[in-house]
Design a protein around this motif. Structure first.
Motif, PDB file in Angstrom:
ATOM      1  N   VAL A 182       0.873  -1.264  -0.420  1.00 52.26           N
ATOM      2  CA  VAL A 182      -0.209   0.050  -0.141  1.00 52.26           C
ATOM      3  C   VAL A 182       1.266   1.806  -0.288  1.00 52.26           C
ATOM      4  O   VAL A 182       2.053   1.358   0.926  1.00 52.26           O
ATOM      5  CB  VAL A 182      -0.829   0.001   1.539  1.00 52.26           C
ATOM      6  N   ILE A 183       1.066   2.126  -0.771  1.00 52.54           N
ATOM      7  CA  ILE A 183       1.446   3.946  -0.464  1.00 52.54           C
ATOM      8  C   ILE A 183      -0.119   4.926  -0.515  1.00 52.54           C
ATOM      9  O   ILE A 183      -1.680   4.865  -0.968  1.00 52.54           O
ATOM     10  CB  ILE A 183       1.937   4.073  -2.138  1.00 52.54           C
ATOM     11  N   ASP A 184      -0.108   4.894   0.879  1.00 51.94           N
ATOM     12  CA  ASP A 184      -1.432   5.852   1.592  1.00 51.94           C
ATOM     13  C   ASP A 184      -0.444   7.199   1.001  1.00 51.94           C
ATOM     14  O   ASP A 184       0.286   7.836   1.840  1.00 51.94           O
ATOM     15  CB  ASP A 184      -1.509   5.766   3.115  1.00 51.94           C
ATOM     16  N   LEU A 185      -1.275   7.733   0.438  1.00 52.45           N
ATOM     17  CA  LEU A 185      -0.694   8.945  -0.416  1.00 52.45           C
ATOM     18  C   LEU A 185      -0.699  10.465   1.358  1.00 52.45           C
ATOM     19  O   LEU A 185      -0.117  11.717   1.101  1.00 52.45           O
ATOM     20  CB  LEU A 185      -1.042  10.028  -1.362  1.00 52.45           C
ATOM     21  N   ARG A 186      -1.953   9.901   2.057  1.00 52.13           N
ATOM     22  CA  ARG A 186      -2.356  10.652   3.036  1.00 52.13           C
ATOM     23  C   ARG A 186      -0.613  10.980   4.199  1.00 52.13           C
ATOM     24  O   ARG A 186      -1.242  12.170   4.860  1.00 52.13           O
ATOM     25  CB  ARG A 186      -3.030  10.646   3.843  1.00 52.13           C
ATOM     26  N   ASP A 187      -0.364  10.202   3.826  1.00 50.31           N
ATOM     27  CA  ASP A 187       1.387   9.574   4.692  1.00 50.31           C
ATOM     28  C   ASP A 187       2.043  10.004   4.136  1.00 50.31           C
ATOM     29  O   ASP A 187       2.720  11.632   4.925  1.00 50.31           O
ATOM     30  CB  ASP A 187       1.607   8.215   4.885  1.00 50.31           C
ATOM     31  N   LYS A 188       2.348  10.506   3.097  1.00 55.52           N
ATOM     32  CA  LYS A 188       3.661  11.410   2.458  1.00 55.52           C
ATOM     33  C   LYS A 188       2.747  12.908   2.179  1.00 55.52           C
ATOM     34  O   LYS A 188       4.428  13.350   2.539  1.00 55.52           O
ATOM     35  CB  LYS A 188       3.690  10.561   0.638  1.00 55.52           C
ATOM     36  N   LYS A 218       6.340   9.871  -5.194  1.00 53.89           N
ATOM     37  CA  LYS A 218       6.458   9.380  -4.463  1.00 53.89           C
ATOM     38  C   LYS A 218       5.641   7.489  -5.027  1.00 53.89           C
ATOM     39  O   LYS A 218       6.561   6.689  -4.110  1.00 53.89           O
ATOM     40  CB  LYS A 218       4.786   9.936  -3.706  1.00 53.89           C
ATOM     41  N   ILE A 219       5.011   7.776  -6.071  1.00 52.17           N
ATOM     42  CA  ILE A 219       4.674   6.049  -6.468  1.00 52.17           C
ATOM     43  C   ILE A 219       5.647   5.814  -6.991  1.00 52.17           C
ATOM     44  O   ILE A 219       6.190   4.590  -7.226  1.00 52.17           O
ATOM     45  CB  ILE A 219       3.225   6.981  -7.351  1.00 52.17           C
ATOM     46  N   GLU A 225      10.426   0.448  -4.414  1.00 41.11           N
ATOM     47  CA  GLU A 225      11.120  -0.143  -3.157  1.00 41.11           C
ATOM     48  C   GLU A 225      10.263  -1.599  -2.902  1.00 41.11           C
ATOM     49  O   GLU A 225      11.115  -3.219  -2.684  1.00 41.11           O
ATOM     50  CB  GLU A 225       9.738   0.361  -1.933  1.00 41.11           C
ATOM     51  N   CYS A 226       9.322  -1.925  -3.485  1.00 37.44           N
ATOM     52  CA  CYS A 226       8.353  -2.830  -3.433  1.00 37.44           C
ATOM     53  C   CYS A 226       8.349  -3.754  -4.265  1.00 37.44           C
ATOM     54  O   CYS A 226       8.334  -5.039  -4.615  1.00 37.44           O
ATOM     55  CB  CYS A 226       7.019  -2.638  -4.015  1.00 37.44           C
ATOM     56  N   CYS A 227       9.016  -3.234  -5.866  1.00 37.81           N
ATOM     57  CA  CYS A 227       8.906  -3.919  -7.539  1.00 37.81           C
ATOM     58  C   CYS A 227      10.375  -4.317  -7.503  1.00 37.81           C
ATOM     59  O   CYS A 227      10.303  -4.430  -8.298  1.00 37.81           O
ATOM     60  CB  CYS A 227       7.929  -3.587  -7.396  1.00 37.81           C
ATOM     61  N   GLY A 228      11.264  -3.642  -7.024  1.00 32.22           N
ATOM     62  CA  GLY A 228      12.505  -4.006  -7.473  1.00 32.22           C
ATOM     63  C   GLY A 228      12.523  -2.576  -9.094  1.00 32.22           C
ATOM     64  O   GLY A 228      13.790  -2.778  -8.895  1.00 32.22           O
ATOM     65  N   TYR A 229      11.852  -1.730  -9.152  1.00 31.45           N
ATOM     66  CA  TYR A 229      12.553  -0.774  -9.566  1.00 31.45           C
ATOM     67  C   TYR A 229      13.683  -0.086  -9.133  1.00 31.45           C
ATOM     68  O   TYR A 229      14.103  -0.139  -8.544  1.00 31.45           O
ATOM     69  CB  TYR A 229      11.015  -0.348 -10.324  1.00 31.45           C
ATOM     70  N   ASP A 230      14.464   0.367 -10.912  1.00 34.97           N
ATOM     71  CA  ASP A 230      15.617   1.789 -10.502  1.00 34.97           C
ATOM     72  C   ASP A 230      15.555   2.502 -10.660  1.00 34.97           C
ATOM     73  O   ASP A 230      15.928   3.496 -12.343  1.00 34.97           O
ATOM     74  CB  ASP A 230      16.887   1.036 -11.124  1.00 34.97           C
ATOM     75  N   ILE A 231      13.978   3.545 -10.074  1.00 36.46           N
ATOM     76  CA  ILE A 231      13.580   4.972 -11.437  1.00 36.46           C
ATOM     77  C   ILE A 231      14.417   6.084 -10.193  1.00 36.46           C
ATOM     78  O   ILE A 231      14.629   6.336  -9.055  1.00 36.46           O
ATOM     79  CB  ILE A 231      12.104   5.158 -10.816  1.00 36.46           C
ATOM     80  N   ASP A 232      15.009   6.558 -11.677  1.00 38.17           N
ATOM     81  CA  ASP A 232      16.169   8.084 -11.184  1.00 38.17           C
ATOM     82  C   ASP A 232      14.726   8.900 -10.737  1.00 38.17           C
ATOM     83  O   ASP A 232      13.933   9.854 -11.254  1.00 38.17           O
ATOM     84  CB  ASP A 232      16.039   8.614 -12.819  1.00 38.17           C
ATOM     85  N   LEU A 233      15.201   8.860  -9.123  1.00 34.92           N
ATOM     86  CA  LEU A 233      13.519   9.800  -8.657  1.00 34.92           C
ATOM     87  C   LEU A 233      14.047  11.263  -9.174  1.00 34.92           C
ATOM     88  O   LEU A 233      12.436  12.284  -8.438  1.00 34.92           O
ATOM     89  CB  LEU A 233      13.146   9.852  -6.816  1.00 34.92           C
TER      90      LEU A 233
END
Length: 404
Positions: A182-188, A218-219, A225-233
């Motif tokens: 879960v990614i809860d954007l309210r927490d972010k 954030k996504i 973190e969850c799926c092993g991607y390596d996106i340049d944030l």
């Protein structure tokens, strides 16, 4: 300015006089014959045939006559403006509560939501997760916020209950406990110290363009973190984007109901990457090569149009299937809603391919669609008010949690 009891009566009388003048100056009153004809036929029993009412082509309903009557009001925007003036002067904050519109003291439109058991949503998500697990596809549930983070807002401001956040709390707790990421954007929002009110338009239920850019970052972090991607944030760093701003330029969907005279006009920002992009967009005839600029229909930013007739500026960003030639990994299916018009374009900058599906418009088999798509990740990316929509068969969002 405080309006006295005597002043309220005076304002009400003036408003009725102006309303009558506007009504007579139009030709809307000519429909009274049609409405009376309908009522006479209905009283006689059975459906009302076209022959009973002039200029009708088939059987007639009261809903149809009401729609025709509303369309015949040539001064409709003026009437809305007059009503807005009165509502503001008389502080009628819950006047449109029957259609879910409440106005805070500073002209910010909010909506109340009823309680939901979340049973249907939970069962559908868990069944869907089991299916995706068998296919080796990641599932992430992204919770997008409504316009307030605390349901007590409604109790304090309007004396009624709203359950939008409590519904989300319950569902997220249940699915996270059952193993759903879960990614809860309210927490972010809270972590970043943002003001939820600044993230949304005052006159519309959608969030602002920059909110979509922020959420995409954030996504993307969640995918890493969850799926092993390596996106340049850094792709989501605001400093890498150009902003074009307009002040008091457009009126949101809810604002058109209560009137600009009540809630004013909203500002708008168009946001584009300050770096080169290489994107192909899925079109009916196939993919068309272009850049991020092709997401945006700038013809919507027309300041000459009447704000009641202009298209919603929120929809100037397209929500469509794309291939990003600057990325080498990631094929994502986003099961989303209209908030994603200003989220998916930015999210697509970090992955190779993004497809988007709004289930309320989808007639086929979702699982067949996924089987043919070779996805590695599915995002259920829903705004909180989708939770509980299945409790109402009349809701436009009734099928949003049906993942068969």
């Amino acid at each position: 300015m405080t309006v006295t009891r005597y002043g309220k009566k005076t304002l009400a009388i003036l408003f009725l006089l102006m309303l009558a003048a506007a009504w007579v100056s139009s030709d809307s009153y000519t429909m009274l014959g049609e409405i009376c004809g309908y009522l006479r036929q209905q009283a006689a029993g059975g459906p009302v045939e076209a022959a009973a009412i002039p200029d009708q082509e088939s059987f007639v309903t009261m809903e149809g006559l009401e729609t025709k009557y509303a369309a015949s009001l040539k001064q409709q925007p003026m009437l809305i403006e007059l009503n807005g003036i009165m509502a503001k002067k008389l502080k009628m904050q819950g006047y449109y509560g029957g259609i879910g519109i409440y106005v805070t003291g500073d002209g910010y439109i909010v909506t109340a939501y009823g309680p939901a058991s979340t049973d249907y949503e939970y069962e559908e998500i868990m069944s869907f997760k089991n299916y995706l697990d068998e296919k080796g596809i990641h599932l992430i549930y992204v919770n997008k916020p409504i316009k307030y983070l605390d349901d007590d807002l409604f109790r304090d401001a309007f004396g009624i209950e709203s359950y939008g956040n409590r519904n989300a709390d319950l569902l997220l707790r249940r699915i996270a406990g059952a193993g759903v990421d879960v990614i809860d954007l309210r927490d972010k929002i809270l972590e970043d110290g943002l003001d939820i009110y600044d993230m949304f338009y005052r006159t519309d239920h959608h969030w602002k363009t920059w909110s979509g850019l922020w959420a995409a970052g954030k996504i993307a972090a969640g995918l890493n973190e969850c799926c092993g991607y390596d996106i340049d944030l850094s792709l989501y760093d605001e400093s890498r984007y150009t902003f074009t701003d307009w002040e008091a330029c457009w009126l949101g969907e809810q604002g058109r109901v209560v009137g600009a005279s009540y809630v004013g006009l909203d500002d708008y920002s168009e946001i584009k990457p300050g770096f080169e992009t290489d994107i192909s967009f899925k079109m009916p005839e196939g993919f068309r090569h272009g850049s991020f600029d092709d997401y945006i229909d700038e013809s919507m930013y027309d300041l000459e149009l009447d704000v009641y007739e202009a298209p919603s500026w929120h929809y100037s960003y397209a929500m469509t299937d794309v291939v990003n030639h600057d990325a080498t990994y990631g094929k994502i299916l986003v099961l989303g809603d209209s908030y994603d018009h200003v989220l998916v374009p930015f999210l697509s900058l970090g992955v190779s391919e993004v497809n988007v599906l709004a289930l309320r418009h989808f007639e086929g088999s979702l699982r067949d669609y996924i089987a043919a798509g070779d996805y590695d990740t599915v995002l259920i990316c829903y705004t909180e008010f989708m939770i509980g929509a299945h409790d109402d068969p009349q809701s436009a969002n009734y099928r949003m949690f049906t993942f068969e």
